[in-house]
Design a protein around this motif. Sequence first.
Motif, PDB file in Angstrom:
ATOM      1  N   LEU A 153       0.840  -1.199   0.000  1.00  0.00           N
ATOM      2  CA  LEU A 153       0.000   0.000   0.000  1.00  0.00           C
ATOM      3  C   LEU A 153       0.878   1.254   0.000  1.00  0.00           C
ATOM      4  O   LEU A 153       0.601   2.214  -0.732  1.00  0.00           O
ATOM      5  CB  LEU A 153      -0.922   0.002   1.219  1.00  0.00           C
ATOM      6  CG  LEU A 153      -1.855   1.206   1.363  1.00  0.00           C
ATOM      7  CD1 LEU A 153      -2.785   1.318   0.168  1.00  0.00           C
ATOM      8  CD2 LEU A 153      -2.662   1.106   2.657  1.00  0.00           C
ATOM      9  N   HIS A 154       1.941   1.237   0.794  1.00  0.00           N
ATOM     10  CA  HIS A 154       2.872   2.358   0.808  1.00  0.00           C
ATOM     11  C   HIS A 154       3.512   2.548  -0.559  1.00  0.00           C
ATOM     12  O   HIS A 154       3.687   3.685  -1.022  1.00  0.00           O
ATOM     13  CB  HIS A 154       3.956   2.127   1.865  1.00  0.00           C
ATOM     14  CG  HIS A 154       3.585   2.603   3.232  1.00  0.00           C
ATOM     15  ND1 HIS A 154       4.023   3.797   3.754  1.00  0.00           N
ATOM     16  CD2 HIS A 154       2.802   2.054   4.180  1.00  0.00           C
ATOM     17  CE1 HIS A 154       3.536   3.960   4.968  1.00  0.00           C
ATOM     18  NE2 HIS A 154       2.787   2.906   5.255  1.00  0.00           N
ATOM     19  N   LEU A 155       3.892   1.451  -1.217  1.00  0.00           N
ATOM     20  CA  LEU A 155       4.505   1.545  -2.544  1.00  0.00           C
ATOM     21  C   LEU A 155       3.533   2.156  -3.550  1.00  0.00           C
ATOM     22  O   LEU A 155       3.924   2.987  -4.380  1.00  0.00           O
ATOM     23  CB  LEU A 155       4.957   0.160  -3.020  1.00  0.00           C
ATOM     24  CG  LEU A 155       6.132  -0.474  -2.268  1.00  0.00           C
ATOM     25  CD1 LEU A 155       6.391  -1.883  -2.783  1.00  0.00           C
ATOM     26  CD2 LEU A 155       7.397   0.381  -2.410  1.00  0.00           C
ATOM     27  N   GLN A 156       2.265   1.747  -3.484  1.00  0.00           N
ATOM     28  CA  GLN A 156       1.253   2.302  -4.384  1.00  0.00           C
ATOM     29  C   GLN A 156       1.068   3.794  -4.150  1.00  0.00           C
ATOM     30  O   GLN A 156       0.987   4.582  -5.096  1.00  0.00           O
ATOM     31  CB  GLN A 156      -0.077   1.571  -4.190  1.00  0.00           C
ATOM     32  CG  GLN A 156      -0.097   0.149  -4.717  1.00  0.00           C
ATOM     33  CD  GLN A 156      -1.406  -0.547  -4.413  1.00  0.00           C
ATOM     34  OE1 GLN A 156      -2.059  -0.283  -3.397  1.00  0.00           O
ATOM     35  NE2 GLN A 156      -1.814  -1.454  -5.279  1.00  0.00           N
ATOM     36  N   GLN A 157       0.996   4.180  -2.890  1.00  0.00           N
ATOM     37  CA  GLN A 157       0.802   5.596  -2.559  1.00  0.00           C
ATOM     38  C   GLN A 157       2.009   6.418  -2.992  1.00  0.00           C
ATOM     39  O   GLN A 157       1.858   7.537  -3.495  1.00  0.00           O
ATOM     40  CB  GLN A 157       0.563   5.740  -1.056  1.00  0.00           C
ATOM     41  CG  GLN A 157      -0.764   5.177  -0.595  1.00  0.00           C
ATOM     42  CD  GLN A 157      -0.936   5.223   0.917  1.00  0.00           C
ATOM     43  OE1 GLN A 157       0.046   5.262   1.661  1.00  0.00           O
ATOM     44  NE2 GLN A 157      -2.165   5.213   1.385  1.00  0.00           N
ATOM     45  N   SER A 158       3.205   5.865  -2.817  1.00  0.00           N
ATOM     46  CA  SER A 158       4.421   6.567  -3.219  1.00  0.00           C
ATOM     47  C   SER A 158       4.464   6.759  -4.731  1.00  0.00           C
ATOM     48  O   SER A 158       4.807   7.841  -5.220  1.00  0.00           O
ATOM     49  CB  SER A 158       5.650   5.783  -2.753  1.00  0.00           C
ATOM     50  OG  SER A 158       6.844   6.398  -3.189  1.00  0.00           O
ATOM     51  N   ALA A 159       4.097   5.697  -5.467  1.00  0.00           N
ATOM     52  CA  ALA A 159       4.091   5.791  -6.928  1.00  0.00           C
ATOM     53  C   ALA A 159       3.067   6.821  -7.399  1.00  0.00           C
ATOM     54  O   ALA A 159       3.332   7.601  -8.321  1.00  0.00           O
ATOM     55  CB  ALA A 159       3.790   4.427  -7.534  1.00  0.00           C
ATOM     56  N   ALA A 160       1.882   6.823  -6.767  1.00  0.00           N
ATOM     57  CA  ALA A 160       0.840   7.784  -7.146  1.00  0.00           C
ATOM     58  C   ALA A 160       1.291   9.205  -6.839  1.00  0.00           C
ATOM     59  O   ALA A 160       1.040  10.134  -7.629  1.00  0.00           O
ATOM     60  CB  ALA A 160      -0.450   7.465  -6.397  1.00  0.00           C
ATOM     61  N   ARG A 161       1.961   9.392  -5.702  1.00  0.00           N
ATOM     62  CA  ARG A 161       2.437  10.728  -5.338  1.00  0.00           C
ATOM     63  C   ARG A 161       3.506  11.211  -6.321  1.00  0.00           C
ATOM     64  O   ARG A 161       3.484  12.376  -6.755  1.00  0.00           O
ATOM     65  CB  ARG A 161       3.014  10.697  -3.923  1.00  0.00           C
ATOM     66  CG  ARG A 161       3.447  12.063  -3.404  1.00  0.00           C
ATOM     67  CD  ARG A 161       3.819  12.010  -1.939  1.00  0.00           C
ATOM     68  NE  ARG A 161       4.924  11.107  -1.671  1.00  0.00           N
ATOM     69  CZ  ARG A 161       4.815   9.933  -1.072  1.00  0.00           C
ATOM     70  NH1 ARG A 161       3.620   9.502  -0.690  1.00  0.00           N
ATOM     71  NH2 ARG A 161       5.862   9.168  -0.859  1.00  0.00           N
ATOM     72  N   LYS A 162       4.413  10.318  -6.697  1.00  0.00           N
ATOM     73  CA  LYS A 162       5.460  10.699  -7.645  1.00  0.00           C
ATOM     74  C   LYS A 162       4.872  11.032  -9.016  1.00  0.00           C
ATOM     75  O   LYS A 162       5.330  11.963  -9.691  1.00  0.00           O
ATOM     76  CB  LYS A 162       6.492   9.578  -7.764  1.00  0.00           C
ATOM     77  CG  LYS A 162       7.364   9.405  -6.531  1.00  0.00           C
ATOM     78  CD  LYS A 162       8.331   8.259  -6.680  1.00  0.00           C
ATOM     79  CE  LYS A 162       9.187   8.092  -5.423  1.00  0.00           C
ATOM     80  NZ  LYS A 162      10.108   6.931  -5.528  1.00  0.00           N
ATOM     81  N   GLU A 163       3.857  10.271  -9.432  1.00  0.00           N
ATOM     82  CA  GLU A 163       3.222  10.537 -10.721  1.00  0.00           C
ATOM     83  C   GLU A 163       2.493  11.882 -10.688  1.00  0.00           C
ATOM     84  O   GLU A 163       2.541  12.647 -11.652  1.00  0.00           O
ATOM     85  CB  GLU A 163       2.242   9.418 -11.065  1.00  0.00           C
ATOM     86  CG  GLU A 163       1.464   9.639 -12.359  1.00  0.00           C
ATOM     87  CD  GLU A 163       2.362   9.848 -13.562  1.00  0.00           C
ATOM     88  OE1 GLU A 163       1.974  10.633 -14.455  1.00  0.00           O
ATOM     89  OE2 GLU A 163       3.455   9.241 -13.624  1.00  0.00           O
ATOM     90  N   ALA A 164       1.842  12.180  -9.558  1.00  0.00           N
ATOM     91  CA  ALA A 164       1.155  13.469  -9.427  1.00  0.00           C
ATOM     92  C   ALA A 164       2.150  14.613  -9.463  1.00  0.00           C
ATOM     93  O   ALA A 164       1.904  15.653 -10.096  1.00  0.00           O
ATOM     94  CB  ALA A 164       0.344  13.494  -8.135  1.00  0.00           C
ATOM     95  N   GLU A 165       3.285  14.426  -8.786  1.00  0.00           N
ATOM     96  CA  GLU A 165       4.316  15.468  -8.785  1.00  0.00           C
ATOM     97  C   GLU A 165       4.896  15.649 -10.186  1.00  0.00           C
ATOM     98  O   GLU A 165       5.162  16.777 -10.611  1.00  0.00           O
ATOM     99  CB  GLU A 165       5.418  15.093  -7.800  1.00  0.00           C
ATOM    100  CG  GLU A 165       4.977  15.167  -6.334  1.00  0.00           C
ATOM    101  CD  GLU A 165       6.005  14.581  -5.387  1.00  0.00           C
ATOM    102  OE1 GLU A 165       6.995  13.973  -5.885  1.00  0.00           O
ATOM    103  OE2 GLU A 165       5.839  14.719  -4.163  1.00  0.00           O
ATOM    104  N   ALA A 166       5.088  14.526 -10.909  1.00  0.00           N
ATOM    105  CA  ALA A 166       5.612  14.612 -12.274  1.00  0.00           C
ATOM    106  C   ALA A 166       4.613  15.324 -13.191  1.00  0.00           C
ATOM    107  O   ALA A 166       5.001  16.134 -14.038  1.00  0.00           O
ATOM    108  CB  ALA A 166       5.920  13.215 -12.809  1.00  0.00           C
TER     109      ALA A 166
END
Length: 296
Positions: free
Chosen positions: A133-146
């Motif tokens: 779940l943490h990995l998914q949230q981190s990936a989503a956050r990085k994609e939003a920042e990108a």
Amino acid sequence: MGSRTLSDARILAVDDEPANVDLLEGLLEDEGYAGFCGTTDPREVAELCKSFSPDLILLDLHMPHLDGFAVLEQVTNDKAEDEYLPVLVLTADVSPDVKQRALAGGAKDFVTKPLDATEVLLRIRNLLETRFLHLQQSAARKEAEAAERRAEFLAEASRVLGTSFDYQTTLSQLARLAVPELADYCMVDLLEDKDVYVQVGVAHVDAAKEALIREAVPATGSRHHPLSPVFRSGKSLLVPKVSEDLIYRMFGTPELQQLAVQLDPRSAMVVPLQLSGRLIGGITLVCSESHRCYGP
């Protein structure tokens, strides 16, 4: 996490008793977990965390050379600040002080020996679900920042392009706008005549390497720009992974090939530039030092 499932999780077991490591391996294998690595030497944990990249660590506390508390401290110090890497302590020591010390040192859960197989598997599953779940949230956050950075780049690019009718001058500024938000280095080339391009913009996160770009990529008057077929196609090209074979095919001479290898391109995106439906050049965005990747 992408398409990974719990059965794909990488689990590292650390116990100085080989029988315990074998027991855990058999237990996890029967449950369908495919990624297991075990060691009886806690001194190997730091290197295994780098090479094996575990999703979960199963850790004994009382071991020679390096006890579990020292391993916990090592793992905590080595991982990224925002990374959730759970450690499940498995020990025969049931004293409250030991449990509190382990949890305070970074362990996420605690099971006493002799192990109850059902309990161990449930706790492993719970910790892995939280990890993923943490990995998914981190990936989503990085994609939003990108996505936010891309939007800011496009807004700034539009502003720059709108400040002058001299598009050759304004386009030269795009390379500086793209680095480092969208790429580690960027080239902007404009079409002067049929297959004749002039390089009007170059930027690299390492300014010293901009000279290498100018040597590796043909500039003014060249009829052999390595990306001219892509520019002519009018369609963007995404290269998730740049291979050495691709470099050698694109750059004809050994000298240019060597220069390109020194620039260490790892992923690239080529975008043709058009004005009123007419090809005027292209922008090449490359990821290198940052290890970012365009595409899947």
